[in-house]
Write a protein that holds these residues in place. Structure first.
Motif, PDB file in Angstrom:
ATOM      1  N   GLN A 193       0.790  -1.042  -0.013  1.00 11.98           N
ATOM      2  CA  GLN A 193      -0.169   0.174  -0.085  1.00 11.98           C
ATOM      3  C   GLN A 193       0.456   1.497  -0.118  1.00 11.98           C
ATOM      4  O   GLN A 193       2.141   1.349   0.254  1.00 11.98           O
ATOM      5  CB  GLN A 193      -0.432  -0.489   1.327  1.00 11.98           C
ATOM      6  CG  GLN A 193      -0.226  -0.004   2.869  1.00 11.98           C
ATOM      7  CD  GLN A 193      -0.702   0.467   4.129  1.00 11.98           C
ATOM      8  OE1 GLN A 193      -2.352  -0.192   3.584  1.00 11.98           O
ATOM      9  NE2 GLN A 193      -0.735   0.965   4.612  1.00 11.98           N
TER      10      GLN A 193
ATOM     11  N   ASP B 245       0.676   5.153   4.333  1.00 13.03           N
ATOM     12  CA  ASP B 245      -0.789   5.298   5.662  1.00 13.03           C
ATOM     13  C   ASP B 245      -0.115   6.014   6.457  1.00 13.03           C
ATOM     14  O   ASP B 245      -0.224   6.202   7.578  1.00 13.03           O
ATOM     15  CB  ASP B 245      -0.769   4.120   6.315  1.00 13.03           C
ATOM     16  CG  ASP B 245      -2.600   3.977   6.785  1.00 13.03           C
ATOM     17  OD1 ASP B 245      -3.022   5.105   6.741  1.00 13.03           O
ATOM     18  OD2 ASP B 245      -2.687   3.216   6.761  1.00 13.03           O
TER      19      ASP B 245
ATOM     20  N   TYR C  92     -11.513   3.320   7.813  1.00 16.76           N
ATOM     21  CA  TYR C  92     -10.551   3.261   6.775  1.00 16.76           C
ATOM     22  C   TYR C  92      -9.540   2.771   5.988  1.00 16.76           C
ATOM     23  O   TYR C  92      -9.291   2.036   6.520  1.00 16.76           O
ATOM     24  CB  TYR C  92      -9.634   5.091   7.838  1.00 16.76           C
ATOM     25  CG  TYR C  92      -9.122   5.837   7.130  1.00 16.76           C
ATOM     26  CD1 TYR C  92      -9.318   6.055   5.970  1.00 16.76           C
ATOM     27  CD2 TYR C  92      -7.669   5.384   7.255  1.00 16.76           C
ATOM     28  CE1 TYR C  92      -7.843   7.175   5.273  1.00 16.76           C
ATOM     29  CE2 TYR C  92      -6.641   6.125   6.297  1.00 16.76           C
ATOM     30  CZ  TYR C  92      -6.556   6.813   5.870  1.00 16.76           C
ATOM     31  OH  TYR C  92      -5.693   7.459   4.550  1.00 16.76           O
ATOM     32  N   HIS C  93      -9.175   3.267   4.366  1.00 16.39           N
ATOM     33  CA  HIS C  93      -8.583   2.657   4.020  1.00 16.39           C
ATOM     34  C   HIS C  93      -7.204   3.312   3.272  1.00 16.39           C
ATOM     35  O   HIS C  93      -7.952   4.731   3.121  1.00 16.39           O
ATOM     36  CB  HIS C  93      -9.184   1.824   2.831  1.00 16.39           C
ATOM     37  CG  HIS C  93     -10.461   0.347   2.764  1.00 16.39           C
ATOM     38  ND1 HIS C  93     -10.463  -0.574   3.112  1.00 16.39           N
ATOM     39  CD2 HIS C  93     -12.258   1.363   3.319  1.00 16.39           C
ATOM     40  CE1 HIS C  93     -11.353  -0.594   2.906  1.00 16.39           C
ATOM     41  NE2 HIS C  93     -12.719   0.377   3.535  1.00 16.39           N
TER      42      HIS C  93
ATOM     43  N   ARG D 285     -12.960   6.565   2.788  1.00 19.20           N
ATOM     44  CA  ARG D 285     -13.306   5.241   3.814  1.00 19.20           C
ATOM     45  C   ARG D 285     -14.860   5.359   4.568  1.00 19.20           C
ATOM     46  O   ARG D 285     -16.000   6.063   3.968  1.00 19.20           O
ATOM     47  CB  ARG D 285     -13.289   6.514   5.520  1.00 19.20           C
ATOM     48  CG  ARG D 285     -14.290   6.359   6.827  1.00 19.20           C
ATOM     49  CD  ARG D 285     -13.907   7.320   8.312  1.00 19.20           C
ATOM     50  NE  ARG D 285     -12.600   7.804   8.710  1.00 19.20           N
ATOM     51  CZ  ARG D 285     -11.678   8.998   7.603  1.00 19.20           C
ATOM     52  NH1 ARG D 285     -12.173   9.394   7.612  1.00 19.20           N
ATOM     53  NH2 ARG D 285     -10.773   8.704   8.875  1.00 19.20           N
TER      54      ARG D 285
ATOM     55  N   GLY E 104      -6.853   8.988   1.425  1.00 17.40           N
ATOM     56  CA  GLY E 104      -7.455   7.370   1.124  1.00 17.40           C
ATOM     57  C   GLY E 104      -9.127   7.712   1.308  1.00 17.40           C
ATOM     58  O   GLY E 104      -9.775   8.423   0.160  1.00 17.40           O
TER      59      GLY E 104
END
Lengths: 312, 205
Positions: A147, A150, A229-230, A224, A222
């Motif tokens: 990813q 973050d 949350y992503h 949500r 990102g």
């Protein structure tokens, strides 16, 4: 025949019609009288006949615009975002200047024109180069972590978008010498603190520092949904990852970095495109979510790239 | 001794032909050759120098990117005007300044009486209605009266009178028949005479 009298006066007729009109005028006193009346009738227009001079640098600015366009539209070398191979920026500032020099070569404008051109085209191209560097680092980070950085994992108030820069530097993927001030906005300026220095800061001090971590750039917040949350992860070539930041007044226009003409946007596959507005085919505003807020998107297709001090 | 670059002595058509074959220097020569004429047209038509410059640049960007669509040998001048005019109309539309095609336009396209009215008016008219105006005042009065014409009439006055284009080229640029070019020009001149007469009456009061 009279319908061609005005055209005859203005030399707007083709040769054949003009010859016919001359014969008609030679044979008719009435036609000659009408022609004279029309000539007098058109006379006032002569008062505004004076040639309108173009701006002195119109030629150079036009050629610069064409060269700049070329730099934005040439096809990019195919590159897998997670291939790990070296990324070659296919069109650099020097290429734009060379292209423009070729266009200018035969028109007799010299060094000063190229200097002007450099001033105009360089910030945009340098900004693109900068974003390409971010792109390389971000894709390498994705390769390792599956990813993109973050920032939400940071403890509040350190969980802001701009943290992606010290995170990349800390991971050894981005040079400390990269500028976080867009070249369109001023001279080189690195991100001010390392990750360790930031973590050692008080919350008050961090509040003063946060806007300068990514400074002129914005990073994906990102999205949500019900599941939570992503953080941003690879979704496809059409998804923005970093861009010139939104206007400082948070108004509806383009980034101020390039005079409000548009913003450079780094997409997840590493390509950079100059967008003259804030919308994508699937998202009407890359600087706000569907609810109009500067925070994480409301679904996977709701892209928001947020300025440095904003939390997802 | 100065040596002339062969490109600068080429015809427009030869220049575009060279550019089409990959000689990029020819493009700059063409831009320089037309910067005065096309900018003047756009400035007059759009009434705004910034917008005129923007449209001028867009015009040549189109030429650069669409060169593949240029038919070798086709007269370049009307082709450039066509691109510039379309770009100008697009720019006006983006600004919300483009006038919708009106019933009035249909009417002007449809009658052939404008020339007769114009000739009658000039026949019966007294001295030059603007004879009291001079110099800059006269210029401003004339430009304002042309600017007040509907777009479709203003365009034809600018192309025929100020740019000196042939009827056939104007017809191609505006994508209308030559007969319509004539009737629009006559209608425009009739309106200008009316406007100038009105201005003269106003001055006399």
């Amino acid at each position: 025949m009279d319908e061609n009298l005005v055209g005859y006066l203005l030399h707007s007729l083709d040769e054949k019609s003009e010859r016919e009109m001359e014969a008609y005028l030679a044979s008719s006193a009435e036609a000659r009288n009408k022609l004279e009346n029309l000539r007098r009738g058109l006379e006032p227009l002569e008062a505004d006949r004076e040639e309108i001079a173009p701006p002195p640098d119109l030629l150079v600015r036009t050629l610069a615009r064409v060269a700049e366009y070329c730099s934005q539209t040439l096809p990019h070398a195919p590159a897998s975002p997670r291939s790990g191979g070296s990324y070659r920026n296919p069109w650099r500032r020097v290429d734009v200047l060379v292209a423009a020099a070729v266009l200018l070569a035969a028109v007799g404008v010299g060094v000063s024109a190229l200097a002007h051109l450099r001033n105009q085209a360089a910030p945009l191209v340098e900004c693109k180069e900068n974003l390409h560097q971010f792109g390389i680092a971000l894709n390498a980070y994705h390769e390792q972590h599956h990813q993109f950085p973050d920032v939400s994992k940071e403890v509040p108030p350190y969980n802001v978008a701009g943290m992606f820069v010290p995170m990349l530097i800390n991971a050894g993927l981005l040079s400390k010498d990269i500028t976080v001030r867009c070249p369109g906005n001023g001279p080189f300026k690195p991100t001010p603190y390392t990750l360790d220095e930031i973590h050692a800061m008080s919350a008050d001090n961090f509040a003063l520092t946060a806007p300068y971590l990514a400074c002129c750039y914005a990073y994906s917040l990102g999205y949500r949904d019900e599941a939570g949350y992503h953080a941003p992860s690879y979704q496809g070539a059409g998804f923005p990852l970093v861009s010139d930041r939104s206007p400082r007044d948070q108004g509806p226009g383009n980034s101020f970095n390039h005079g409000g003409t548009g913003q450079n946007v780094l997409f997840q596959d590493g390509h950079v495109k100059f967008m003259t507005n804030r919308s994508l085919s699937f998202d009407s505003d890359i600087f706000r979510n569907r609810q109009g807020n500067i925070e994480a998107g409301c679904d996977p297709n709701d892209v928001v790239v947020g300025p440095s001090a904003v939390s997802p | 001794m100065d040596v002339l670059d062969p490109l600068t002595t080429c015809s427009d058509e030869e220049l575009l032909g060279s550019f089409r074959r990959g000689k990029r220097e020819a493009f700059g020569v063409l831009v320089r050759r037309y910067q005065g004429e096309l900018y003047g047209y756009l400035r007059r038509y759009l009434g705004d120098s910034t917008l005129a410059e923007d449209v001028f640049q867009n015009t040549f960007l189109q030429v650069y990117t669409k060169i593949g669509k240029y038919d070798p040998g086709r007269p370049v001048r009307p082709w450039l005007y066509t691109i510039a005019t379309h770009q100008a109309i697009d720019a006006l539309r983006r600004q919300g300044r483009q006038q919708a095609v009106s019933l009035e336009q249909e009417r002007v396209n449809g009658t052939g009486d404008e020339l007769h009215y114009l000739l009658d008016m000039l026949e019966s008219r007294g001295p030059d209605p603007l004879e009291h105006s001079q110099g800059e005042e006269m210029r401003q009065l004339v430009r304002a009266s042309v600017n007040r014409l509907p777009d479709f009439l203003k365009q034809v006055v600018i192309l025929a009178y100020y740019q000196g284009l042939k009827y056939k080229d104007i017809a191609d640029i505006m994508d209308i028949p030559v007969g319509t070019v004539k009737s629009r020009l006559h209608a425009a001149l009739l309106r200008l005479q009316e406007a100038w007469t009105g201005a003269s009456l106003f001055q006399d009061i």
